[in-house]
Design an enzyme around this catalytic site. Structure first.
Site, mmCIF file in Angstrom:
data_model
loop_
_atom_site.group_PDB
_atom_site.id
_atom_site.type_symbol
_atom_site.label_atom_id
_atom_site.label_comp_id
_atom_site.label_asym_id
_atom_site.label_seq_id
_atom_site.Cartn_x
_atom_site.Cartn_y
_atom_site.Cartn_z
ATOM 1 N N SER A 9 14.432 2.242 1.052
ATOM 2 C CA SER A 9 14.369 0.971 0.348
ATOM 3 C C SER A 9 14.457 -0.191 1.346
ATOM 4 O O SER A 9 13.642 -0.283 2.260
ATOM 5 C CB SER A 9 15.480 0.919 -0.704
ATOM 6 O OG SER A 9 15.263 -0.128 -1.615
ATOM 7 N N GLU A 38 8.098 3.739 -9.622
ATOM 8 C CA GLU A 38 8.923 2.679 -9.051
ATOM 9 C C GLU A 38 8.109 1.427 -8.782
ATOM 10 O O GLU A 38 6.916 1.486 -8.458
ATOM 11 C CB GLU A 38 9.605 3.157 -7.783
ATOM 12 C CG GLU A 38 8.693 3.579 -6.651
ATOM 13 C CD GLU A 38 9.502 3.813 -5.372
ATOM 14 O OE1 GLU A 38 10.200 2.875 -4.950
ATOM 15 O OE2 GLU A 38 9.439 4.921 -4.839
ATOM 16 N N HIS A 41 12.612 5.665 -7.589
ATOM 17 C CA HIS A 41 12.992 5.009 -6.348
ATOM 18 C C HIS A 41 14.049 5.826 -5.601
ATOM 19 O O HIS A 41 15.104 6.155 -6.131
ATOM 20 C CB HIS A 41 13.528 3.615 -6.670
ATOM 21 C CG HIS A 41 13.852 2.775 -5.485
ATOM 22 N ND1 HIS A 41 12.893 2.328 -4.606
ATOM 23 C CD2 HIS A 41 15.032 2.282 -5.015
ATOM 24 C CE1 HIS A 41 13.454 1.589 -3.673
ATOM 25 N NE2 HIS A 41 14.758 1.564 -3.877
#
Length: 297
Positions: free
Chosen positions: A147, A238, A268
């Site tokens: 991320s 996502e 995610h």
């Protein structure tokens, strides 16, 4: 059949317990406390070992598995640059230590809003230099992240390249956040983890007075040439799927060695469920293989 049921259960857990926490109305300190508890559902493999340490002056966790340590992985955790820590990511780093055969070092880089850009990047660079000073050759160090940590891993490689420094042996990024302008967010039918309003607030808190399109804040706007071999993994469910696909396309257009893997119906940073969900475990195995393949002996 059992795996399908598990996927459904985990998706519902993310949607009901994690997604509501990642809301802009909830104060960041509260989010940090609750997320620490939520990550307890991510289990490291039995036999993983964790040791508190420092890299330069940055607190970090050293993760090892077994006796074979071919090199080091500098792992930059996710959390929108505002939450998360080396402790929350022990599940991921434990499995990555197992599949890569490396020592994984996860710094607790400084978080926004207390420490906006470039604090996290400065800490990541300091940790990289500390590994070099500790005797690792750059060809023995991989950089990975999830991320926001995936975007930070890419920004670190770009900064090192631009400063004429040696580069990591490879990059591995899970659901990388590389465009903080949010102008190209994907709109899946279901997104069980992230909310666009939360990522928008996190982006502003991290960037501070720096434009969101700055290439070291949003690496998608930077020069993607002459970077290490890169593995990108993302789930099809996502809002950051477009980030992953655009990164892969633009890195390839810059003649980069890049591979994109999109896992259908997953979410995610689904790799947090390695050891539970077979496809997450398989993805982590492929990440470890990518790291091993590019490490120098």
């Amino acid at each position: 059949m059992l795996q399908q049921l598990l996927e459904t259960a985990l998706r519902q857990t993310m949607n009901r317990l994690v997604r509501p926490i990642l809301h802009p109305a909830i104060p960041v300190p509260v989010q940090r406390r609750i997320i620490r508890q939520a990550y307890r559902s991510s289990f490291p493999p039995r036999g993983a070992r964790f040791e508190e340490t420092t890299l330069a002056t940055v607190p970090a966790t050293r993760t090892t598995f077994g006796s074979a340590h071919r090199g080091a992985v500098l792992y930059l955790h996710g959390g929108g640059y505002i939450i998360g820590s080396s402790a929350t990511h022990r599940g991921i780093t434990g499995h990555l230590a197992k599949t890569s055969g490396c020592t994984v070092l996860t710094p607790d880089y400084r978080l926004a809003p207390e420490h906006p850009f470039p604090a996290a990047l400065d800490d990541a660079e300091a940790c990289w230099l500390a590994l070099i000073e500790a005797g690792f050759g750059p060809e023995q160090i991989a950089v990975a992240g999830d991320s926001a940590g995936g975007g930070l891993a890419l920004a670190l490689a770009m900064r090192l390249r631009d400063r004429g420094q040696p580069l990591p042996s490879s990059l591995t990024v899970f659901s990388p956040w590389v465009d903080l302008t949010q102008e190209h967010l994907y709109a899946p039918e279901r997104e069980p983890v992230l909310q666009a309003a939360w990522t928008s607030k996190a982006a502003r808190l991290y960037a501070g007075d720096t434009p969101l399109s700055h290439p070291l804040v949003s690496p998608i706007f930077g020069d993607l040439g002459d970077l290490p071999p890169m593995l990108i993994q993302a789930g099809s469910e996502e809002i950051l799927l477009n980030d992953a696909e655009r990164l892969a396309r633009m890195a390839a257009e810059a003649d980069g060695d890049v591979r994109l893997e999109v896992y259908n119906s997953l979410w995610h940073v689904f790799q947090v469920h390695s050891g539970q969900l077979d496809r997450a475990t398989s993805a982590m195995s492929r990440a470890g293989e990518h790291i091993r393949r590019h490490l120098a002996d």
